[in-house]
Design an enzyme around this catalytic site. Structure first.
Site, short mmCIF file in Angstrom:
data_model
loop_
_atom_site.label_atom_id
_atom_site.label_comp_id
_atom_site.label_asym_id
_atom_site.label_seq_id
_atom_site.Cartn_x
_atom_site.Cartn_y
_atom_site.Cartn_z
N CYS A 3 3.48 -2.77 3.93
CA CYS A 3 2.58 -1.68 4.30
C CYS A 3 3.27 -0.90 5.42
O CYS A 3 4.47 -1.07 5.63
CB CYS A 3 1.18 -2.17 4.65
SG CYS A 3 1.05 -3.25 6.08
N ASP B 280 0.87 -1.17 0.00
CA ASP B 280 0.00 0.00 0.00
C ASP B 280 0.92 1.23 0.00
O ASP B 280 2.14 1.11 -0.20
CB ASP B 280 -1.00 -0.03 1.18
CG ASP B 280 -0.34 0.22 2.53
OD1 ASP B 280 0.90 0.34 2.59
OD2 ASP B 280 -1.08 0.31 3.52
N THR C 233 3.09 -1.01 8.75
CA THR C 233 3.61 -1.90 9.78
C THR C 233 3.89 -3.30 9.28
O THR C 233 4.56 -4.08 9.97
CB THR C 233 2.59 -2.04 10.93
OG1 THR C 233 1.37 -2.58 10.36
CG2 THR C 233 2.29 -0.71 11.59
N HIS D 200 8.76 -30.53 11.44
CA HIS D 200 8.26 -29.27 10.89
C HIS D 200 7.17 -29.52 9.85
O HIS D 200 6.18 -28.78 9.78
CB HIS D 200 9.40 -28.45 10.31
CG HIS D 200 10.37 -28.01 11.36
ND1 HIS D 200 9.97 -27.37 12.52
CD2 HIS D 200 11.71 -28.15 11.47
CE1 HIS D 200 11.02 -27.12 13.28
NE2 HIS D 200 12.10 -27.60 12.66
N HIS E 157 11.78 -23.50 9.41
CA HIS E 157 10.85 -24.27 10.25
C HIS E 157 9.41 -24.20 9.77
O HIS E 157 8.67 -25.18 9.91
CB HIS E 157 10.90 -23.76 11.70
CG HIS E 157 12.18 -24.11 12.40
ND1 HIS E 157 12.36 -23.92 13.76
CD2 HIS E 157 13.36 -24.63 11.94
CE1 HIS E 157 13.58 -24.32 14.11
NE2 HIS E 157 14.21 -24.73 13.01
#
Ligand code: RB5
Length: 148
Positions: A64, A7, A66, A133, A97
């Protein structure tokens, strides 16, 4: 092929990471946004995540402010395991993992040079393939709705 999307909050960092990908000779497809004008992250996260989920792109990187909105959106798409990351250890472990196939970065959280190290680490780390995993990832996949 790496899917990219941002964004406005991640637009500048996405452009910096394109420079890194060019240096690394890694091909990418940019699903937008193409300007710094305010926009809605999900509009751009969804097509990028769908391209990864369909196998049209091997991996994807989302940006974005954050990274949180992009991360939440991408993880709604069936087959996507997206990590919100601001350190290299998590970047490496999330590949080794968790076999993450998307990386979300916050353009207002990490600096350009750290972001480049995170991206390089994430792209260069492979899934360990360890049975424990695989079992744990299968438990995540089992939570996905069949029609998701
Ligand atoms: C936009 O202001 C900001 O909310 C967005 O870029 C992102 O940080 C949301 O998770």
């Amino acid at each position: 092929m790496i899917a990219l999307a941002s964004d406005h909050g991640g637009f500048a960092l996405k452009n910096e990471i394109k420079v890194l990908l060019n240096v690394m000779s890694v091909a990418y497809r940019d699903f937008g946004t193409d300007t710094a004008e305010p926009c809605d992250y999900a509009v751009f996260a969804v097509p990028a995540a769908q391209a990864v989920a369909r196998g049209e792109c091997e991996l994807g990187i989302l940006f974005c402010g954050t990274g949180a909105g992009m991360n939440c959106t991408a993880n709604k798409i069936k087959g996507i395991r997206c990590v919100l990351c601001s350190d290299c250890f998590t970047a490496a472990m999330s590949r080794a993992h968790n076999d993450t196939n998307m990386l979300a970065l916050g353009g207002r959280v990490v600096g350009v040079e750290l972001a480049k190290m995170i991206v390089k680490t994430w792209l260069e780390t492979e899934f360990s393939g360890d049975e424990r995993h695989k079992r744990r990832i299968a438990q995540i996949s089992a939570l996905e709705r069949p029609d998701g």
